[in-house]
Write a protein that holds these residues in place. Structure first.
Motif, PDB file in Angstrom:
ATOM      1  N   ARG A  77       0.860  -1.189   0.000  1.00  0.00           N
ATOM      2  CA  ARG A  77       0.000   0.000   0.000  1.00  0.00           C
ATOM      3  C   ARG A  77       0.893   1.234   0.000  1.00  0.00           C
ATOM      4  NH1 ARG A  77      -4.870  -0.797   3.473  1.00  0.00           N
ATOM      5  NH2 ARG A  77      -5.331  -1.968   1.545  1.00  0.00           N
ATOM      6  N   ILE A  78       0.671   2.123  -0.961  1.00  0.00           N
ATOM      7  CA  ILE A  78       1.487   3.324  -1.094  1.00  0.00           C
ATOM      8  C   ILE A  78       0.642   4.549  -0.779  1.00  0.00           C
ATOM      9  CG2 ILE A  78       2.891   4.731  -2.647  1.00  0.00           C
ATOM     10  CD1 ILE A  78       3.544   2.262  -4.228  1.00  0.00           C
ATOM     11  N   ALA A  79       1.163   5.403   0.106  1.00  0.00           N
ATOM     12  CA  ALA A  79       0.510   6.669   0.441  1.00  0.00           C
ATOM     13  C   ALA A  79       1.290   7.804  -0.212  1.00  0.00           C
ATOM     14  CB  ALA A  79       0.472   6.862   1.953  1.00  0.00           C
ATOM     15  N   SER A  80       0.577   8.819  -0.707  1.00  0.00           N
ATOM     16  CA  SER A  80       1.236   9.909  -1.415  1.00  0.00           C
ATOM     17  C   SER A  80       0.555  11.235  -1.115  1.00  0.00           C
ATOM     18  CB  SER A  80       1.202   9.631  -2.927  1.00  0.00           C
ATOM     19  OG  SER A  80       1.785  10.691  -3.640  1.00  0.00           O
ATOM     20  N   GLN A  81       1.336  12.302  -1.224  1.00  0.00           N
ATOM     21  CA  GLN A  81       0.791  13.635  -0.995  1.00  0.00           C
ATOM     22  C   GLN A  81       1.597  14.653  -1.793  1.00  0.00           C
ATOM     23  OE1 GLN A  81       0.557  14.799   3.109  1.00  0.00           O
ATOM     24  NE2 GLN A  81      -0.624  16.643   2.681  1.00  0.00           N
ATOM     25  N   VAL A  82       0.891  15.610  -2.405  1.00  0.00           N
ATOM     26  CA  VAL A  82       1.567  16.702  -3.112  1.00  0.00           C
ATOM     27  C   VAL A  82       2.077  17.686  -2.065  1.00  0.00           C
ATOM     28  CG1 VAL A  82       1.337  18.584  -4.763  1.00  0.00           C
ATOM     29  CG2 VAL A  82       0.136  16.422  -5.155  1.00  0.00           C
ATOM     30  N   ILE A  83       3.393  17.835  -1.998  1.00  0.00           N
ATOM     31  CA  ILE A  83       3.989  18.722  -0.997  1.00  0.00           C
ATOM     32  C   ILE A  83       3.847  20.181  -1.403  1.00  0.00           C
ATOM     33  CG2 ILE A  83       6.117  19.335   0.200  1.00  0.00           C
ATOM     34  CD1 ILE A  83       7.105  16.500  -0.332  1.00  0.00           C
ATOM     35  N   SER A  84       4.149  20.464  -2.649  1.00  0.00           N
ATOM     36  CA  SER A  84       4.056  21.854  -3.122  1.00  0.00           C
ATOM     37  C   SER A  84       3.864  21.876  -4.632  1.00  0.00           C
ATOM     38  CB  SER A  84       5.318  22.646  -2.752  1.00  0.00           C
ATOM     39  OG  SER A  84       6.445  22.129  -3.445  1.00  0.00           O
ATOM     40  N   GLN A  85       3.313  22.982  -5.102  1.00  0.00           N
ATOM     41  CA  GLN A  85       3.156  23.190  -6.531  1.00  0.00           C
ATOM     42  C   GLN A  85       3.211  24.684  -6.807  1.00  0.00           C
ATOM     43  OE1 GLN A  85       0.368  20.777  -8.619  1.00  0.00           O
ATOM     44  NE2 GLN A  85      -0.119  22.351 -10.123  1.00  0.00           N
ATOM     45  N   LYS A  86       4.098  25.072  -7.731  1.00  0.00           N
ATOM     46  CA  LYS A  86       4.222  26.474  -8.118  1.00  0.00           C
ATOM     47  C   LYS A  86       3.984  26.593  -9.613  1.00  0.00           C
ATOM     48  CE  LYS A  86       7.591  27.938  -4.603  1.00  0.00           C
ATOM     49  NZ  LYS A  86       8.939  28.545  -4.389  1.00  0.00           N
ATOM     50  N   ASN A  87       3.331  27.685  -9.991  1.00  0.00           N
ATOM     51  CA  ASN A  87       3.071  27.957 -11.404  1.00  0.00           C
ATOM     52  C   ASN A  87       3.527  29.372 -11.728  1.00  0.00           C
ATOM     53  OD1 ASN A  87       1.400  25.457 -12.049  1.00  0.00           O
ATOM     54  ND2 ASN A  87       0.208  26.333 -10.367  1.00  0.00           N
ATOM     55  N   TRP A  88       4.224  29.520 -12.868  1.00  0.00           N
ATOM     56  CA  TRP A  88       4.652  30.832 -13.342  1.00  0.00           C
ATOM     57  C   TRP A  88       3.955  31.122 -14.661  1.00  0.00           C
ATOM     58  CZ3 TRP A  88       7.754  27.240 -11.059  1.00  0.00           C
ATOM     59  CH2 TRP A  88       8.542  27.636  -9.985  1.00  0.00           C
ATOM     60  N   ASP A  89       3.283  32.273 -14.774  1.00  0.00           N
ATOM     61  CA  ASP A  89       2.614  32.598 -16.030  1.00  0.00           C
ATOM     62  C   ASP A  89       3.610  33.227 -17.010  1.00  0.00           C
ATOM     63  OD1 ASP A  89       2.981  35.265 -15.328  1.00  0.00           O
ATOM     64  OD2 ASP A  89       0.909  35.562 -14.687  1.00  0.00           O
ATOM     65  N   HIS A  90       3.114  33.653 -18.186  1.00  0.00           N
ATOM     66  CA  HIS A  90       4.000  34.164 -19.227  1.00  0.00           C
ATOM     67  C   HIS A  90       4.676  35.471 -18.836  1.00  0.00           C
ATOM     68  CE1 HIS A  90       0.116  36.084 -19.866  1.00  0.00           C
ATOM     69  NE2 HIS A  90       0.729  37.036 -20.522  1.00  0.00           N
ATOM     70  N   ASN A  91       4.167  36.128 -17.786  1.00  0.00           N
ATOM     71  CA  ASN A  91       4.796  37.350 -17.290  1.00  0.00           C
ATOM     72  C   ASN A  91       5.771  37.079 -16.155  1.00  0.00           C
ATOM     73  OD1 ASN A  91       3.409  39.176 -19.022  1.00  0.00           O
ATOM     74  ND2 ASN A  91       1.578  38.941 -17.737  1.00  0.00           N
ATOM     75  N   GLY A  92       5.927  35.821 -15.791  1.00  0.00           N
ATOM     76  CA  GLY A  92       6.836  35.475 -14.712  1.00  0.00           C
ATOM     77  C   GLY A  92       6.218  35.578 -13.333  1.00  0.00           C
ATOM     78  N   GLN A  93       4.916  35.853 -13.266  1.00  0.00           N
ATOM     79  CA  GLN A  93       4.242  35.952 -11.984  1.00  0.00           C
ATOM     80  C   GLN A  93       4.058  34.552 -11.385  1.00  0.00           C
ATOM     81  OE1 GLN A  93       3.414  38.939 -10.460  1.00  0.00           O
ATOM     82  NE2 GLN A  93       4.590  39.783 -12.165  1.00  0.00           N
ATOM     83  N   VAL A  94       4.299  34.445 -10.094  1.00  0.00           N
ATOM     84  CA  VAL A  94       4.233  33.157  -9.414  1.00  0.00           C
ATOM     85  C   VAL A  94       2.865  32.965  -8.773  1.00  0.00           C
ATOM     86  CG1 VAL A  94       5.247  31.669  -7.643  1.00  0.00           C
ATOM     87  CG2 VAL A  94       6.697  33.256  -8.926  1.00  0.00           C
ATOM     88  N   ASP A  95       2.291  31.810  -8.999  1.00  0.00           N
ATOM     89  CA  ASP A  95       1.033  31.436  -8.350  1.00  0.00           C
ATOM     90  C   ASP A  95       1.297  30.166  -7.547  1.00  0.00           C
ATOM     91  OD1 ASP A  95      -1.478  30.787  -7.518  1.00  0.00           O
ATOM     92  OD2 ASP A  95      -2.281  30.339  -9.507  1.00  0.00           O
ATOM     93  N   GLU A  96       1.293  30.309  -6.207  1.00  0.00           N
ATOM     94  CA  GLU A  96       1.581  29.169  -5.348  1.00  0.00           C
ATOM     95  C   GLU A  96       0.308  28.518  -4.816  1.00  0.00           C
ATOM     96  OE1 GLU A  96       4.861  29.303  -2.640  1.00  0.00           O
ATOM     97  OE2 GLU A  96       5.549  31.219  -3.447  1.00  0.00           O
ATOM     98  N   MET A  97      -0.833  28.933  -5.339  1.00  0.00           N
ATOM     99  CA  MET A  97      -2.082  28.291  -4.922  1.00  0.00           C
ATOM    100  C   MET A  97      -2.102  26.859  -5.459  1.00  0.00           C
ATOM    101  SD  MET A  97      -5.004  31.216  -5.390  1.00  0.00           S
ATOM    102  CE  MET A  97      -6.235  30.075  -4.796  1.00  0.00           C
ATOM    103  N   ASN A  98      -2.293  25.924  -4.574  1.00  0.00           N
ATOM    104  CA  ASN A  98      -2.260  24.523  -4.946  1.00  0.00           C
ATOM    105  C   ASN A  98      -3.635  23.906  -4.748  1.00  0.00           C
ATOM    106  OD1 ASN A  98      -1.738  21.850  -5.388  1.00  0.00           O
ATOM    107  ND2 ASN A  98      -0.256  21.609  -3.742  1.00  0.00           N
ATOM    108  N   PRO A  99      -4.350  23.608  -5.840  1.00  0.00           N
ATOM    109  CA  PRO A  99      -5.684  23.016  -5.680  1.00  0.00           C
ATOM    110  C   PRO A  99      -5.640  21.636  -5.049  1.00  0.00           C
ATOM    111  CG  PRO A  99      -4.981  22.914  -7.966  1.00  0.00           C
ATOM    112  CD  PRO A  99      -3.981  23.770  -7.246  1.00  0.00           C
ATOM    113  N   LEU A 100      -4.435  21.058  -4.945  1.00  0.00           N
ATOM    114  CA  LEU A 100      -4.294  19.735  -4.338  1.00  0.00           C
ATOM    115  C   LEU A 100      -3.921  19.795  -2.862  1.00  0.00           C
ATOM    116  CD1 LEU A 100      -2.232  18.082  -7.223  1.00  0.00           C
ATOM    117  CD2 LEU A 100      -4.703  18.075  -6.925  1.00  0.00           C
ATOM    118  N   THR A 101      -3.760  21.006  -2.327  1.00  0.00           N
ATOM    119  CA  THR A 101      -3.363  21.145  -0.927  1.00  0.00           C
ATOM    120  C   THR A 101      -4.324  20.401  -0.003  1.00  0.00           C
ATOM    121  OG1 THR A 101      -2.333  23.293  -1.288  1.00  0.00           O
ATOM    122  CG2 THR A 101      -2.971  22.765   0.960  1.00  0.00           C
TER     123      THR A 101
END
Length: 257
Positions: A77-101
């Motif tokens: 049995r394997i347990a898993s969790q998304v620790i972090s997720q970062k997204n950068w748009d075409h302007n280089g803006q960072v979005d750290e909102m993680n819908p999997l949190t």
């Protein structure tokens, strides 16, 4: 044929076979040990062209895995969790909102790659119900290996199907993906595979078809994929005269902790 000559030929044949173990092939299995932990890092770059507009996006995701329990007969049995997720748009803006949190995933996985009893819990209830089913092949990405041994040039297929329910004003989506793995090389304890990918997805007023190529490396001693690079291109149709394309490049590495 004289007995001595026959024995000499047999000796030469045995010596040759022992010197060329690849002729016997390599059987692939995952080496899961209860208590082991792994960390996956995935980076991707996506370029989207829609209605004459081009946009770029980069993303980075970290996922933790733990072999939570040995179930016997090759199953864990394997347990898993998304620790972090970062997204950068075409302007280089960072979005750290993680819908999997807050979401946690688990599944029972066999040493040849069979996956069953997939479950997900936590997170935003609406988002979890919408994206949870689609996360199975992303989180538990282990393809099922054939039972027979493989030699360079051999190939096998992996078929992935999923259905995502419609929520939040969006229709449901259905998808089928075919991955063809070809063993290219075995050397220094690592096996290298090339992979061809074909995918069809339909729903929410869209029709998506994509193709891609990958190269993946499997560590024979650890019994796990350790590197995977992919390039895919998708064609998106949203009705007469509408649609576009999506080009994605990604690299995944997996490290035992």
């Amino acid at each position: 044929m004289p007995t001595r000559t026959r024995l000499t030929l047999m000796t030469l044949l045995v010596t040759f076979l022992l010197a060329c173990p690849v002729l016997a092939g390599q059987r692939f299995v995952y080496r899961f040990e209860e208590g082991d932990t792994w960390k996956m890092s995935e980076r991707s770059e996506t370029t989207t062209e829609m209605m004459g507009t081009k946009m770029g996006q980069r993303a980075k995701r970290l996922v933790a895995y733990k072999i939570a329990r040995d179930l016997g007969k090759g199953w864990v049995r394997i347990a898993s969790q998304v620790i972090s997720q970062k997204n950068w748009d075409h302007n280089g803006q960072v979005d750290e909102m993680n819908p999997l949190t807050g979401m946690q995933f688990s599944a029972d996985v066999h040493k040849i790659g069979l996956v069953k009893n997939y479950k997900f819990t936590g997170g935003n209830p609406q988002m979890a119900q919408m994206i949870g089913p689609a996360m199975k092949p992303s989180i538990f990405f282990f393809p099922e290996f054939p039972e027979e041994a493989l030699v360079p040039g051999d190939e096998f297929d992996s078929i992935i199907r999923f259905e995502m329910p419609g929520m939040m004003g969006m229709g449901g989506m259905k998808s089928i993906t075919k991955l063809t793995y070809t063993l290219e090389d075995i050397s220094d304890g690592f096996a290298t595979f090339s992979i061809k990918q074909r995918m069809k997805m339909k729903g929410s007023g869209m029709d998506i078809k994509s193709g891609g190529k990958s190269e993946a490396v499997f560590d024979l001693s650890q019994g796990m994929w350790v590197e995977h690079e992919t390039v895919t291109k998708s064609a998106v149709e949203q009705g007469p005269g509408a649609g576009g394309s999506v080009l994605t490049r990604s690299k995944m590495t997996l490290e035992k902790k």
